[in-house]
Design a protein around this motif. Structure first.
Motif, PDB file in Angstrom:
ATOM      1  N   UNK A  67      22.526  -9.348 -11.825  1.00  0.00           N
ATOM      2  CA  UNK A  67      21.269  -8.379 -12.263  1.00  0.00           C
ATOM      3  C   UNK A  67      20.819  -7.754 -10.911  1.00  0.00           C
ATOM      4  N   UNK A  68      20.559  -8.345  -9.847  1.00  0.00           N
ATOM      5  CA  UNK A  68      19.938  -7.752  -8.674  1.00  0.00           C
ATOM      6  C   UNK A  68      20.905  -6.660  -8.134  1.00  0.00           C
ATOM      7  N   UNK A  69      21.997  -6.870  -7.968  1.00  0.00           N
ATOM      8  CA  UNK A  69      22.925  -6.035  -7.515  1.00  0.00           C
ATOM      9  C   UNK A  69      23.259  -4.742  -8.431  1.00  0.00           C
ATOM     10  N   UNK A  70      23.284  -4.960  -9.631  1.00  0.00           N
ATOM     11  CA  UNK A  70      23.162  -3.915 -10.434  1.00  0.00           C
ATOM     12  C   UNK A  70      22.105  -2.930 -10.517  1.00  0.00           C
ATOM     13  N   UNK A  71      20.917  -3.240 -10.349  1.00  0.00           N
ATOM     14  CA  UNK A  71      19.729  -2.786 -10.073  1.00  0.00           C
ATOM     15  C   UNK A  71      19.482  -2.073  -8.874  1.00  0.00           C
ATOM     16  N   UNK A  96      13.351   4.533  -4.754  1.00  0.00           N
ATOM     17  CA  UNK A  96      12.569   3.247  -4.773  1.00  0.00           C
ATOM     18  C   UNK A  96      12.191   3.034  -3.325  1.00  0.00           C
ATOM     19  N   UNK A  97      10.850   3.020  -3.352  1.00  0.00           N
ATOM     20  CA  UNK A  97      10.516   2.584  -1.707  1.00  0.00           C
ATOM     21  C   UNK A  97      11.304   1.308  -1.244  1.00  0.00           C
ATOM     22  N   UNK A  98      11.467   1.354  -0.089  1.00  0.00           N
ATOM     23  CA  UNK A  98      12.285   0.269   0.422  1.00  0.00           C
ATOM     24  C   UNK A  98      11.343  -1.239   0.277  1.00  0.00           C
ATOM     25  N   UNK A  99      10.221  -0.755   0.323  1.00  0.00           N
ATOM     26  CA  UNK A  99       9.264  -2.113   0.180  1.00  0.00           C
ATOM     27  C   UNK A  99       9.242  -2.721  -1.079  1.00  0.00           C
ATOM     28  N   UNK A 100       9.369  -2.014  -2.050  1.00  0.00           N
ATOM     29  CA  UNK A 100       9.619  -2.539  -3.343  1.00  0.00           C
ATOM     30  C   UNK A 100      11.082  -3.309  -3.764  1.00  0.00           C
ATOM     31  N   UNK A 101      11.979  -2.611  -3.099  1.00  0.00           N
ATOM     32  CA  UNK A 101      13.260  -3.506  -2.939  1.00  0.00           C
ATOM     33  C   UNK A 101      13.249  -4.752  -2.373  1.00  0.00           C
ATOM     34  N   UNK A 102      12.573  -4.794  -1.070  1.00  0.00           N
ATOM     35  CA  UNK A 102      12.411  -5.965  -0.478  1.00  0.00           C
ATOM     36  C   UNK A 102      11.455  -7.172  -1.319  1.00  0.00           C
ATOM     37  N   UNK A 103      10.528  -6.473  -1.943  1.00  0.00           N
ATOM     38  CA  UNK A 103       9.654  -7.403  -2.762  1.00  0.00           C
ATOM     39  C   UNK A 103      10.601  -8.129  -4.011  1.00  0.00           C
ATOM     40  N   UNK A 104      11.359  -7.324  -4.351  1.00  0.00           N
ATOM     41  CA  UNK A 104      12.364  -7.704  -5.570  1.00  0.00           C
ATOM     42  C   UNK A 104      13.398  -8.779  -4.961  1.00  0.00           C
ATOM     43  N   UNK A 105      13.806  -8.597  -3.856  1.00  0.00           N
ATOM     44  CA  UNK A 105      14.759  -9.408  -3.105  1.00  0.00           C
ATOM     45  C   UNK A 105      14.106 -10.791  -2.712  1.00  0.00           C
TER      46      UNK A 105
END
Length: 245
Positions: free
Chosen positions: A160-164, A64-73
């Motif tokens: 949920x965020x930590x699991x994903x 997963x691109x890092x930018x997508x993870x930051x967006x979810x964060x």
């Protein structure tokens, strides 16, 4: 390399290699068996390398691109900020937000969201310092249920965020999300154990003015404790907000 690849391919090739070496020692045959064993080594090395490249490519494809993870964060932090406000019975007064919204009207959607939730974060901090203790002290059962619902939302969203995405976070990010979850859980435990199981029965049982006053002092203490925990939670959200912005 997978176990099935070792079992189904490499082990038979290794057996052929070993047998070829032994036959070369016994029979010679102008180096036929030594050449065969060399070919086997080449096959093993080639297959191993191809397997490594394919797995590396597959991992890269699914990464997963890092930018997508930051967006979810960002989504998690923004939602948690709202939950903090709503848990304290906050309601939007449009007249108070007209100027702010007008000032942000030229921003893109993402920038608007960042600016808007930055303002909300300030509102949470002000409310916690100003009148959160009084607000909580006036909670009836319905308001407590409302409070618990939003704190549970923070807790469950963090889980949920930590699991994903937990394995995609930096140690600092992971620790902050985990601390937010732990703090939310501590607030929920306080509500369940202190308020429901101790303070509520004491209020009913306190018949004398002296006992009533003791219960009031205890309740005030735990109201302040909850606000303190919410303040800590807000500070962690603010840190995470700055990281994700």
């Amino acid at each position: 390399m997978t176990k099935s690849l070792w079992r189904e391919l490499f082990i038979p090739l290794f057996v052929i290699f070993a047998v070829s070496i032994i036959l070369h020692w016994w029979l010679g045959w102008d180096g036929f068996f030594i050449n065969l064993s060399t070919e086997v080594i080449g096959i093993v090395v080639t297959i191993g390398y191809v397997d490594y490249i394919l797995k590396k490519y597959e991992k890269k494809e699914w990464q997963i691109p890092h930018s997508r993870v930051i967006k979810r964060l960002q989504y998690f932090v923004n939602r948690s900020i709202n939950d903090c406000l709503y848990s304290l019975q906050y309601s939007y007064d449009f007249s108070e937000w007209v100027k702010t919204i007008r000032d942000f009207s030229g921003f893109s959607q993402d920038d608007f969201s960042t600016k808007f939730h930055s303002e909300l974060l300030s509102v949470v901090k002000i409310k916690l310092k100003k009148d959160a203790v009084v607000t909580i002290s006036n909670f009836d059962n319905e308001k407590w249920e409302h409070f618990v619902k939003h704190i549970e939302s923070i807790h469950d969203s963090a889980e949920a965020f930590l699991l994903s995405f937990g394995d995609k976070l930096t140690p600092e990010q992971y620790t902050l999300v985990l601390d937010i979850q732990d703090t939310a859980e501590s607030v929920l435990i306080m509500r369940e154990t202190i308020y429901k199981n101790i303070l509520s029965p004491l209020k009913v049982a306190a018949e004398t003015p002296e006992n009533i006053e003791i219960v009031k002092v205890m309740t005030r203490h735990y109201d302040e404790d909850i606000v303190s925990r919410l303040s800590t939670l807000t500070e962690m959200l603010e840190k995470l907000f700055k990281i994700a912005a």
